[in-house]
Design a protein around this motif. Structure first.
Motif, PDB file in Angstrom:
ATOM      1  N   UNK A 101       0.826  -1.212   0.000  1.00 45.19           N
ATOM      2  CA  UNK A 101       0.000   0.000   0.000  1.00 45.19           C
ATOM      3  C   UNK A 101       0.856   1.257   0.000  1.00 45.19           C
ATOM      4  N   UNK A 102       2.074   1.153   0.519  1.00 48.77           N
ATOM      5  CA  UNK A 102       3.009   2.272   0.544  1.00 48.77           C
ATOM      6  C   UNK A 102       4.374   1.761   0.084  1.00 48.77           C
ATOM      7  N   UNK A 103       5.236   2.686  -0.319  1.00 55.74           N
ATOM      8  CA  UNK A 103       6.576   2.318  -0.783  1.00 55.74           C
ATOM      9  C   UNK A 103       7.625   2.418   0.308  1.00 55.74           C
ATOM     10  N   UNK A 104       7.323   3.177   1.348  1.00 54.67           N
ATOM     11  CA  UNK A 104       8.260   3.300   2.459  1.00 54.67           C
ATOM     12  C   UNK A 104       7.543   3.853   3.672  1.00 54.67           C
ATOM     13  N   UNK A 105       8.188   3.714   4.830  1.00 56.36           N
ATOM     14  CA  UNK A 105       7.735   4.362   6.067  1.00 56.36           C
ATOM     15  C   UNK A 105       8.755   5.460   6.346  1.00 56.36           C
ATOM     16  N   UNK A 106       8.294   6.711   6.307  1.00 52.24           N
ATOM     17  CA  UNK A 106       9.235   7.840   6.435  1.00 52.24           C
ATOM     18  C   UNK A 106       8.564   8.908   7.295  1.00 52.24           C
ATOM     19  N   UNK A 107       8.748   8.796   8.602  1.00 50.36           N
ATOM     20  CA  UNK A 107       8.044   9.724   9.487  1.00 50.36           C
ATOM     21  C   UNK A 107       8.534   9.536  10.921  1.00 50.36           C
ATOM     22  N   UNK A 108       9.782   9.939  11.177  1.00 53.94           N
ATOM     23  CA  UNK A 108      10.322   9.731  12.513  1.00 53.94           C
ATOM     24  C   UNK A 108      10.314   8.256  12.872  1.00 53.94           C
ATOM     25  N   UNK A 109      10.763   7.417  11.945  1.00 55.96           N
ATOM     26  CA  UNK A 109      10.722   5.963  12.112  1.00 55.96           C
ATOM     27  C   UNK A 109      12.017   5.508  12.789  1.00 55.96           C
ATOM     28  N   UNK A 110      11.896   5.031  14.023  1.00 54.61           N
ATOM     29  CA  UNK A 110      13.058   4.659  14.826  1.00 54.61           C
ATOM     30  C   UNK A 110      13.585   3.281  14.447  1.00 54.61           C
ATOM     31  N   UNK A 111      14.894   3.190  14.309  1.00 56.60           N
ATOM     32  CA  UNK A 111      15.554   1.923  14.021  1.00 56.60           C
ATOM     33  C   UNK A 111      15.653   1.102  15.305  1.00 56.60           C
ATOM     34  N   UNK A 112      15.152  -0.132  15.268  1.00 53.12           N
ATOM     35  CA  UNK A 112      15.298  -1.065  16.390  1.00 53.12           C
ATOM     36  C   UNK A 112      15.742  -2.415  15.836  1.00 53.12           C
ATOM     37  N   UNK A 113      16.293  -3.250  16.685  1.00 51.70           N
ATOM     38  CA  UNK A 113      16.732  -4.567  16.251  1.00 51.70           C
ATOM     39  C   UNK A 113      15.559  -5.412  15.763  1.00 51.70           C
ATOM     40  N   UNK A 114      14.407  -5.296  16.425  1.00 53.05           N
ATOM     41  CA  UNK A 114      13.233  -6.055  16.004  1.00 53.05           C
ATOM     42  C   UNK A 114      12.750  -5.608  14.630  1.00 53.05           C
ATOM     43  N   UNK A 115      12.748  -4.293  14.400  1.00 52.92           N
ATOM     44  CA  UNK A 115      12.285  -3.785  13.115  1.00 52.92           C
ATOM     45  C   UNK A 115      13.257  -4.145  11.989  1.00 52.92           C
ATOM     46  N   UNK A 116      14.538  -4.245  12.301  1.00 51.27           N
ATOM     47  CA  UNK A 116      15.523  -4.623  11.290  1.00 51.27           C
ATOM     48  C   UNK A 116      15.242  -6.000  10.699  1.00 51.27           C
ATOM     49  N   UNK A 117      14.551  -6.830  11.456  1.00 48.24           N
ATOM     50  CA  UNK A 117      14.255  -8.183  10.981  1.00 48.24           C
ATOM     51  C   UNK A 117      13.230  -8.177   9.847  1.00 48.24           C
ATOM     52  N   UNK A 118      12.408  -7.137   9.782  1.00 45.42           N
ATOM     53  CA  UNK A 118      11.330  -7.118   8.787  1.00 45.42           C
ATOM     54  C   UNK A 118      11.370  -5.893   7.878  1.00 45.42           C
ATOM     55  N   UNK A 119      12.288  -4.973   8.142  1.00 37.37           N
ATOM     56  CA  UNK A 119      12.358  -3.728   7.376  1.00 37.37           C
ATOM     57  C   UNK A 119      13.780  -3.506   6.870  1.00 37.37           C
ATOM     58  N   UNK A 120      13.899  -2.975   5.653  1.00 38.99           N
ATOM     59  CA  UNK A 120      15.182  -2.618   5.056  1.00 38.99           C
ATOM     60  C   UNK A 120      15.397  -1.113   5.290  1.00 38.99           C
ATOM     61  N   UNK A 121      16.230  -0.773   6.247  1.00 38.22           N
ATOM     62  CA  UNK A 121      16.396   0.626   6.638  1.00 38.22           C
ATOM     63  C   UNK A 121      17.451   1.350   5.798  1.00 38.22           C
ATOM     64  N   UNK A 122      17.230   2.639   5.597  1.00 42.64           N
ATOM     65  CA  UNK A 122      18.268   3.518   5.077  1.00 42.64           C
ATOM     66  C   UNK A 122      19.289   3.747   6.186  1.00 42.64           C
ATOM     67  N   UNK A 123      20.352   4.495   5.883  1.00 45.31           N
ATOM     68  CA  UNK A 123      21.253   4.921   6.942  1.00 45.31           C
ATOM     69  C   UNK A 123      20.515   5.943   7.812  1.00 45.31           C
ATOM     70  N   UNK A 124      20.771   5.996   9.118  1.00 41.55           N
ATOM     71  CA  UNK A 124      20.111   6.988   9.971  1.00 41.55           C
ATOM     72  C   UNK A 124      20.409   8.423   9.509  1.00 41.55           C
ATOM     73  N   UNK A 125      19.426   9.296   9.648  1.00 40.75           N
ATOM     74  CA  UNK A 125      19.638  10.693   9.261  1.00 40.75           C
ATOM     75  C   UNK A 125      19.440  11.668  10.426  1.00 40.75           C
ATOM     76  N   UNK A 126      18.867  11.194  11.544  1.00 40.00           N
ATOM     77  CA  UNK A 126      18.698  12.036  12.739  1.00 40.00           C
ATOM     78  C   UNK A 126      18.900  11.203  13.990  1.00 40.00           C
ATOM     79  N   UNK A 127      19.480  11.820  15.010  1.00 43.30           N
ATOM     80  CA  UNK A 127      19.560  11.202  16.328  1.00 43.30           C
ATOM     81  C   UNK A 127      18.415  11.736  17.182  1.00 43.30           C
ATOM     82  N   UNK A 128      17.912  10.896  18.054  1.00 41.78           N
ATOM     83  CA  UNK A 128      16.774  11.272  18.881  1.00 41.78           C
ATOM     84  C   UNK A 128      16.861  10.523  20.205  1.00 41.78           C
ATOM     85  N   UNK A 129      15.859  10.663  21.046  1.00 42.43           N
ATOM     86  CA  UNK A 129      15.810   9.933  22.316  1.00 42.43           C
ATOM     87  C   UNK A 129      14.360   9.853  22.769  1.00 42.43           C
ATOM     88  N   UNK A 130      14.064   8.836  23.580  1.00 38.48           N
ATOM     89  CA  UNK A 130      12.748   8.730  24.202  1.00 38.48           C
ATOM     90  C   UNK A 130      12.823   9.396  25.578  1.00 38.48           C
TER      91      UNK A 130
END
Length: 268
Positions: free
Chosen positions: A97-126
């Motif tokens: 339905x979409x070509x990418x998820x691009x909206x403050x999408x945080x890289x996590x180890x779990x998400x890496x298993x199912x998503x092909x991430x670009x290189x990080x472009x911003x640092x953030x924190x919870x």
């Protein structure tokens, strides 16, 4: 009959060999599909300022939107913005339905298993947001209190990754959107909201609400763009444009517009 059967077997074998060869070569049509279609569909939570949100004219704007517009301009395709249920974002991506998820999408180890991430472009924190009048000054002070967070978000992941902190809480209230969680904080429904630092800063600045952010963060994180696991051609094309934008100053200009400074990390 035997000749026909033998011919069918030969054709099937040839097709199988061709498919196997294509798979082994690592080629994919993800970029060509975008180019042929002429559109690039970006999935987002449209209530996530300053990354992607609706302005007073109900137009979707934000830092990520400006980055994506520049990337798609350089790709020669039209950007289409598709609001999605953030709690089902990976499903929206993998069903096409979409070509990418691009909206403050945080890289996590779990998400890496199912998503092909670009290189990080911003640092953030919870971080935890509380009312200015609250007696809470540290995360430990939230023991026995209720917190709010967005369902399916990296805030939820950060809390799960801090079992001692999570066990100390009275309760966790999940909301569909961060803005709704912050509204609940304002009326006293929860004692704190766990949210992205960039989002918290933007909300306090724009709304002028009587909130403050605890100095102690729950977890550091990086933002990146998420593609389907095998869409390497599309992922690499977008990454190249981001690299070029970092090198020619375009990314710094967009960052300064939204954050008052260049806080991006591409090429740094």
């Amino acid at each position: 009959m035997k000749k026909t059967l033998a011919l069918c077997v030969m054709i099937l074998a040839a097709v199988s060999l061709f498919a196997a060869g294509s798979k082994e070569s690592g080629e994919d049509s993800s970029l060509k599909k975008i180019q042929d279609r002429g559109t690039f569909i970006l999935g987002l939570d449209d209530t996530f300022p300053p990354m992607g949100f609706r302005n007073e004219n109900n137009e979707i704007v934000g830092f990520d939107i400006d980055l994506a517009r520049e990337v798609t301009k350089r790709m020669g395709v039209t950007l289409l913005l598709q609001p999605i249920d953030w709690n089902a974002k990976e499903q929206e991506l993998n069903t096409g339905k979409i070509d990418c998820i691009w909206n403050g999408f945080t890289v996590t180890e779990e998400r890496k298993k199912v998503v092909n991430f670009s290189e990080p472009y911003l640092e953030n924190a919870q971080v935890a947001v509380v009312k200015t009048s609250s007696a809470v000054t540290t995360l430990a002070d939230l023991a026995g209190k209720s917190i709010g967070l967005q369902a399916g978000s990296s805030a939820s992941n950060a809390v799960d990754a801090a079992p001692v902190f999570k066990a100390s809480l009275k309760g966790i209230v999940e909301f569909k959107e961060n803005l709704t969680a912050l509204m609940d904080l304002e009326i006293g429904g929860v004692d704190a909201v766990i949210v992205d630092l960039l989002v918290a800063n933007d909300n306090i600045k724009r709304s002028g609400k009587d909130f403050r952010i605890l100095d102690e963060s729950l977890a550091p994180e990086n933002y990146a763009i998420g593609f389907r696991k095998n869409d390497n051609a599309l992922r690499n094309a977008v990454q190249k444009h981001l690299d070029d934008m970092a090198a020619d100053g375009t990314m710094a200009r967009i960052s300064t517009t939204w954050f008052g400074a260049d806080i991006t990390i591409v090429g740094k």
